[in-house]
Design an enzyme around this catalytic site. Structure first.
Site, short mmCIF file in Angstrom:
data_model
loop_
_atom_site.label_atom_id
_atom_site.label_comp_id
_atom_site.label_asym_id
_atom_site.label_seq_id
_atom_site.Cartn_x
_atom_site.Cartn_y
_atom_site.Cartn_z
N ARG A 52 0.84 -1.22 0.00
CA ARG A 52 0.00 0.00 0.00
C ARG A 52 0.87 1.26 0.00
O ARG A 52 0.48 2.29 -0.52
CB ARG A 52 -0.97 -0.02 1.18
CG ARG A 52 -1.77 1.27 1.31
CD ARG A 52 -3.09 1.12 2.06
NE ARG A 52 -3.01 0.30 3.24
CZ ARG A 52 -2.39 0.65 4.38
NH1 ARG A 52 -1.78 1.82 4.47
NH2 ARG A 52 -2.39 -0.15 5.41
N TYR A 104 -14.73 19.85 -14.76
CA TYR A 104 -15.29 18.50 -14.75
C TYR A 104 -16.36 18.42 -13.65
O TYR A 104 -16.05 18.64 -12.47
CB TYR A 104 -14.16 17.49 -14.52
CG TYR A 104 -14.69 16.11 -14.24
CD1 TYR A 104 -15.54 15.48 -15.14
CD2 TYR A 104 -14.37 15.46 -13.06
CE1 TYR A 104 -16.05 14.23 -14.86
CE2 TYR A 104 -14.87 14.20 -12.78
CZ TYR A 104 -15.72 13.60 -13.68
OH TYR A 104 -16.25 12.37 -13.41
N ASP A 177 -5.64 20.65 -13.54
CA ASP A 177 -6.17 19.41 -14.12
C ASP A 177 -5.85 19.49 -15.61
O ASP A 177 -6.49 20.24 -16.36
CB ASP A 177 -7.68 19.31 -13.88
CG ASP A 177 -8.28 18.02 -14.45
OD1 ASP A 177 -7.64 17.41 -15.33
OD2 ASP A 177 -9.39 17.65 -14.03
N LYS A 202 -8.04 8.70 -19.07
CA LYS A 202 -8.32 9.29 -20.39
C LYS A 202 -7.13 9.08 -21.33
O LYS A 202 -6.78 7.97 -21.63
CB LYS A 202 -8.69 10.76 -20.22
CG LYS A 202 -9.62 11.05 -19.04
CD LYS A 202 -10.96 10.34 -19.13
CE LYS A 202 -11.82 10.75 -17.95
NZ LYS A 202 -12.95 9.88 -17.71
C1 PLP Z 1 -11.05 16.54 -16.74
C2 PLP Z 1 -11.31 15.42 -15.80
N1 PLP Z 1 -10.78 15.45 -14.57
C3 PLP Z 1 -10.99 14.45 -13.69
C4 PLP Z 1 -11.79 13.36 -14.00
C5 PLP Z 1 -12.01 12.26 -13.00
O1 PLP Z 1 -11.22 11.16 -13.33
P1 PLP Z 1 -11.59 9.61 -13.03
O2 PLP Z 1 -12.85 9.29 -13.76
O3 PLP Z 1 -10.37 8.90 -13.51
O4 PLP Z 1 -11.75 9.52 -11.55
C6 PLP Z 1 -12.37 13.29 -15.26
C7 PLP Z 1 -13.24 12.14 -15.61
O5 PLP Z 1 -14.07 12.21 -16.48
C8 PLP Z 1 -12.13 14.34 -16.19
O6 PLP Z 1 -12.67 14.31 -17.42
#
Ligand code: PLP
Length: 380
Positions: A52, A104, A177, A202
């Site tokens: 972990r 998001y 992000d 992604k």
């Molecule tokens: C821009 C963005 N940030 C964060 C996330 C969250 O990621 P995860 O689905 O891997 O938890 C997403 C998911 O769609 C996203 O598109």
């Protein structure tokens, strides 16, 4: 003769060129052990004790991502949400955070639903405006400026260097992000950011078969040590096989992203003139709100994500999505297959997303096939 350092595309294709010493294998092994031997004198000189806290299968993908982002260190997490949450959960209880109004939606609703109850105050602002960011930060109290660029689902652009200056002037960190930009197109740390987050689900993985997240830091400072401890004690770790798959995906990151960008630009231009289309939102179009800044801070393309607003409103958008044959009707983004989604249906009540909007994640198929499928679906 002095050789010049390899291009990031070379580093990615070869996953830093690591080979396995004892066998000469050009692919590193997947380590599945959850525990590691203690030395007879009660020490852990080999540096690992429990799965972990640490996993040898993470070493290569973390090192590759650190190299691609130009950072000091990276951490893999069990999802993008877990990576983002680790940052917010590592802040002091009374922290003030500034975040974008357009971001998001899953993270926005997590911030709304959980952060406030834990004493973290979040202010949502128009992050396309540096003046709005400047007005929102509170000297001595704002600990974090969170931005996403290009941001879901309008692909709004934030000036990363400008946001970093505002954050640092007030004693806050800037976290970006960068899921949609990927390190192929933008390197936020070089523009002054302190932390970069990816939903590695992604583009980094790129094949819609792994949920994962990452953080990369500009410096291995006290906050980074706290994030490392947050992952190992909080336990939001990635499985060994997922870490292996993620690395395999990252090896083709450059050709996938480059092709998706080229196709997205062609699709955006083709759909701009379509009679059923009200507006195409893509940073690569000169009329997009953030085009000038994007052209400055993104290199090699404007990303594989775009949105289309339909003249006929939400009904026309949902009908068009029902008629596609090549595009897949599904959420998520950044995979090799192209996806279309009526975004407001996913985001539900209180969504700021226009109801007439279809979000398109461009994959690596033939761009003419993708354009033809959309034109047929839009015209009925
Ligand atoms: C821009 C963005 N940030 C964060 C996330 C969250 O990621 P995860 O689905 O891997 O938890 C997403 C998911 O769609 C996203 O598109």
């Amino acid at each position: 003769m002095n050789r010049k350092p390899p291009h990031p595309a070379t580093l990615a294709a070869q996953a830093l060129g690591w080979t396995e010493g004892s066998t000469g294998a050009v692919i590193m092994p997947v380590h599945t052990a959850t525990t590691f031997l203690r030395d007879p004198d009660n020490q852990y000189r080999r540096g690992r004790s429990y799965g972990r806290a640490d996993n040898p299968t993470y070493d290569q993908p973390q090192a590759l991502l650190t190299a691609l982002e130009g950072g000091a260190a990276s951490l893999l997490f069990s999802s993008g949400m877990a990576a983002a949450a680790a940052i917010f959960q590592s802040l002091p209880r009374d922290a003030h955070i500034v975040a974008p109004r357009v971001m998001y939606w899953g993270l926005r609703s997590w911030l709304r639903n959980f952060a406030a109850e834990w004493g973290v105050a979040v202010e949502f602002v128009d992050a396309t405006s540096l003046d709005a960011l400047r007005r929102a930060v509170i000297p001595g109290r704002t600990r974090l400026l969170w931005i996403e660029t290009p941001a879901n689902p309008l692909w709004s652009i934030t000036d990363i260097a400008g946001a970093a200056e505002i954050a640092h002037a007030t004693g806050a960190m800037l976290a970006v992000d960068s899921t949609v930009a990927t390190p192929v197109l933008t390197r936020p740390l070089a523009l002054g950011a302190d932390l970069v987050m990816h939903s590695a689900t992604k583009y980094l993985n790129g094949h819609s078969d792994v949920i994962a997240g990452t953080l990369t830091a500009a410096r291995e400072d006290a906050f980074w040590a706290r994030l490392c401890a947050m992952r190992s004690s909080g336990g939001a770790i990635l499985g060994s096989f997922e870490a292996y798959l993620l690395l395999r995906g990252m090896r083709t990151l450059f050709p996938r992203v480059e092709r998706a960008c080229r196709s997205a630009q062609l699709i955006a231009e083709a759909l701009s003139g379509h009679p059923e289309v009200l507006e195409v939102l893509y940073p690569g179009l000169p009329e997009h709100q953030g085009h000038t800044i994007a052209a400055r801070q993104m290199t090699g393309g404007f990303g594989g994500m775009l949105s289309v607003r339909m003249r006929g409103g939400d009904k026309a958008a949902i009908t068009a999505a029902s008629r596609v044959e090549i595009w897949k009707r599904a959420t998520s983004l950044g995979g090799v297959e192209s996806l279309v989604e009526h975004r407001a249906s996913v985001e539900g009540a209180n969504s700021p997303t226009p109801p007439d909007l279809l979000r398109l994640s461009v994959g690596i198929e033939d761009p003419e096939d993708l354009i033809g499928d959309l034109e047929a679906a839009f015209s009925g």
